[in-house]
Scaffold this motif. Structure first.
Motif, PDB file in Angstrom:
ATOM      1  N   ALA A   1      18.247 -18.671 -32.621  1.00 18.48           N
ATOM      2  CA  ALA A   1      19.123 -17.366 -32.570  1.00 18.48           C
ATOM      3  C   ALA A   1      17.891 -15.612 -31.989  1.00 18.48           C
ATOM      4  N   GLU A   2      17.870 -15.720 -33.366  1.00 18.82           N
ATOM      5  CA  GLU A   2      16.479 -14.637 -33.442  1.00 18.82           C
ATOM      6  C   GLU A   2      14.834 -14.815 -32.238  1.00 18.82           C
TER       7      GLU A   2
ATOM      8  N   VAL B   1      27.663 -20.944 -38.231  1.00 16.34           N
ATOM      9  CA  VAL B   1      27.170 -22.045 -37.451  1.00 16.34           C
ATOM     10  C   VAL B   1      26.953 -23.039 -37.804  1.00 16.34           C
ATOM     11  N   GLU B   2      25.956 -22.516 -37.149  1.00 16.74           N
ATOM     12  CA  GLU B   2      24.964 -24.112 -36.704  1.00 16.74           C
ATOM     13  C   GLU B   2      24.725 -24.579 -38.374  1.00 16.74           C
TER      14      GLU B   2
ATOM     15  N   ALA C   1      19.262 -19.594 -38.480  1.00 19.44           N
ATOM     16  CA  ALA C   1      18.763 -18.463 -37.512  1.00 19.44           C
ATOM     17  C   ALA C   1      18.055 -18.717 -36.696  1.00 19.44           C
TER      18      ALA C   1
ATOM     19  N   ASP D   1      17.089 -13.839 -29.106  1.00 21.02           N
ATOM     20  CA  ASP D   1      17.237 -12.150 -29.301  1.00 21.02           C
ATOM     21  C   ASP D   1      15.468 -11.495 -28.949  1.00 21.02           C
TER      22      ASP D   1
ATOM     23  N   TYR E   1      23.915 -11.234 -36.589  1.00 21.18           N
ATOM     24  CA  TYR E   1      24.001 -11.383 -35.762  1.00 21.18           C
ATOM     25  C   TYR E   1      23.015 -13.340 -36.592  1.00 21.18           C
ATOM     26  N   ALA E   2      22.439 -13.430 -36.981  1.00 21.32           N
ATOM     27  CA  ALA E   2      21.486 -14.158 -37.173  1.00 21.32           C
ATOM     28  C   ALA E   2      21.917 -15.195 -38.527  1.00 21.32           C
TER      29      ALA E   2
ATOM     30  N   SER F   1      25.258 -16.702 -36.942  1.00 24.11           N
ATOM     31  CA  SER F   1      24.611 -18.052 -36.136  1.00 24.11           C
ATOM     32  C   SER F   1      23.804 -18.921 -37.044  1.00 24.11           C
TER      33      SER F   1
END
Length: 224
Positions: free
Chosen positions: A52-53, A133-134, A49, A56, A126-127, A130
């Motif tokens: 993504a962090e 998914v990753e 994550a 963001d 959201y992290a 994400s």
């Protein structure tokens, strides 16, 4: 009108360029800081994550140094100019309108706290989504080999549900703070009109000008 258009264009362009330059610098510093962390720090973080962090956080920095910074300077200048004009044309009515400032300060504090909580919590939600998914994409062969497609899909759906619930809850907090602030603004408008018209109907003298209060001065102070 032409001067206002030119000034607004320069403001938007200059602060946009400034925010892009700062974001580029912070992007390198952010990644450098992550690389030099202790190994134990990565054990406590969701490594999947981190991209993504980082993205963001950098978007928030770019937004803060861009339009928000420029609008903040413009609003602060308008605040000082408006107060100066209002107290110069009629300090008595301007002083009465200042009575709502403490209540607006409370609303601004509540809004700021709510926005801060939204940013922190939404980043975490959201992290997590994400990261699911990753991790799944990086280990796709393992997931398919063990038939874990449905399980990964359920994990992702659960993360999205938590994100939606949190977004609704935080949206309610922001809406409550915005409603309180709007109520105080309308209450202040009503107080200003009532007090101003009372001074006009009673033919009171404006201490700032030495003449009776006029509707034009009252409206000018109100809009300042």
């Amino acid at each position: 009108g032409v001067a206002n258009t030119v000034a607004a264009t320069l403001q938007g362009a200059c602060f946009k360029i400034f925010s892009d330059m700062q974001t580029k610098k912070y992007r390198v510093l952010y990644f450098k800081s992550v690389l030099f962390q202790d190994v134990s720090w990565f054990d406590l973080q969701e490594v999947a994550a981190l991209p993504a962090e980082i993205n963001d956080d950098l978007e928030k920095i770019q937004d803060a140094f861009g339009d928000k910074f420029g609008n903040g300077i413009m609003a602060f200048s308008a605040f000082l100019g408006g107060f100066g004009c209002a107290f110069g044309m009629g300090w008595l009515l301007a002083l009465v309108m200042c009575a709502i400032l403490p209540f607006m300060g409370v609303g601004a504090a509540l809004m700021g706290k709510a926005v801060q909580e939204v940013q922190m919590e939404s980043q975490s939600w959201y992290a997590k989504a994400s990261a699911v998914v990753e991790e799944c994409l990086f280990a796709m062969r393992t997931v398919v080999a063990f038939g874990g497609e449905r399980r990964e899909l359920q994990k992702f759906q659960f993360a999205l549900v938590q994100t939606r619930r949190g977004g609704i809850r935080n949206g309610f907090k922001i809406g409550l703070g915005l409603g309180y602030t709007t109520m105080i603004i309308f209450a202040g408008n009503a107080l200003a009109f009532w007090f101003g018209m009372t001074l006009r109907y009673n033919d009171q003298v404006n201490p700032a000008t030495g003449r009776p209060w006029e509707p034009g001065n009252i409206l000018a102070i109100f809009f300042c």
